[in-house]
Design a protein around this motif. Structure first.
Motif, PDB file in Angstrom:
ATOM      1  N   HIS A  15       4.500   7.270  38.483  1.00  0.00           N
ATOM      2  CA  HIS A  15       5.883   7.648  38.808  1.00  0.00           C
ATOM      3  C   HIS A  15       6.185   9.031  38.230  1.00  0.00           C
ATOM      4  O   HIS A  15       6.717   9.911  38.926  1.00  0.00           O
ATOM      5  N   CYS A  18       4.288  11.758  40.148  1.00  0.00           N
ATOM      6  CA  CYS A  18       4.940  12.043  41.436  1.00  0.00           C
ATOM      7  C   CYS A  18       6.158  12.946  41.234  1.00  0.00           C
ATOM      8  O   CYS A  18       6.312  13.964  41.921  1.00  0.00           O
ATOM      9  N   PRO A  25       8.089   9.009  44.786  1.00  0.00           N
ATOM     10  CA  PRO A  25       7.345   7.795  44.434  1.00  0.00           C
ATOM     11  C   PRO A  25       7.876   6.573  45.177  1.00  0.00           C
ATOM     12  O   PRO A  25       9.076   6.318  45.197  1.00  0.00           O
ATOM     13  N   ALA A  91       2.637   8.278  46.275  1.00  0.00           N
ATOM     14  CA  ALA A  91       3.472   9.389  46.717  1.00  0.00           C
ATOM     15  C   ALA A  91       3.658   9.291  48.228  1.00  0.00           C
ATOM     16  O   ALA A  91       2.678   9.162  48.969  1.00  0.00           O
ATOM     17  N   GLY A  97      -2.002   7.506  44.880  1.00  0.00           N
ATOM     18  CA  GLY A  97      -1.406   6.533  43.981  1.00  0.00           C
ATOM     19  C   GLY A  97      -2.391   5.468  43.585  1.00  0.00           C
ATOM     20  O   GLY A  97      -3.591   5.711  43.522  1.00  0.00           O
TER      21      GLY A  97
END
Length: 142
Positions: A15, A18, A25, A91, A97
């Motif tokens: 998170h 991102c 996110p 993302a 991710g």
């Protein structure tokens, strides 16, 4: 003494990555009875949620769960998701991710991590038969 799960730490790290890099996110969540999510947006037992700071209010990513406020169709909703229900964070813009194996044992909060493509993904060359909700594919992060 049993060590805590690494899953919430990985979710917070991706998170932050991102947000630091200008990406949006998203989390994919199993929408069972323990998840407080808008049921009208659930598809195939899952929901994808934007957890960017611009889309949420009072965002908290704790070791037990993720809570925030968000608007759906102009209506503010309180969202609450147990960490064990999160199956991916990525993302929106590039799909980078991490995916997590769905947890079958609700008492054990230590997931095994899978970085493989989900089998239900279709190649981008095939046009979808129904409108896609704009869900990007997951990519490996090394």
């Amino acid at each position: 003494m049993e060590l805590p799960s690494t899953k919430p730490y990985m979710i917070r790290a991706i998170h932050e990555w991102c947000c630091d890099n200008g990406f949006t996110p998203y989390i994919a969540v199993i929408a069972d009875e323990r998840a407080r999510v808008p049921r009208e947006f659930v598809r195939d037992g899952q929901i994808v949620l934007n957890v960017g700071y611009e889309a949420t209010g009072h965002l908290s990513i704790a070791n037990e769960g993720i809570t925030f406020q968000a608007r759906f169709g102009g209506v503010a909703r309180d969202i609450s998701v147990p960490i064990s229900n999160v199956v991916a964070i990525y993302a929106k813009e590039n799909g980078a991710g991490m995916a997590f194996e769905p947890e079958t044992d609700r008492d054990n909060d230590t997931p095994s991590i899978s970085l493989a493509q989900p089998p239900e993904e279709k190649p981008e060359s095939d046009p979808p038969s129904t409108p896609s909700p704009g869900r990007p594919k997951l990519q490996r992060v090394k």
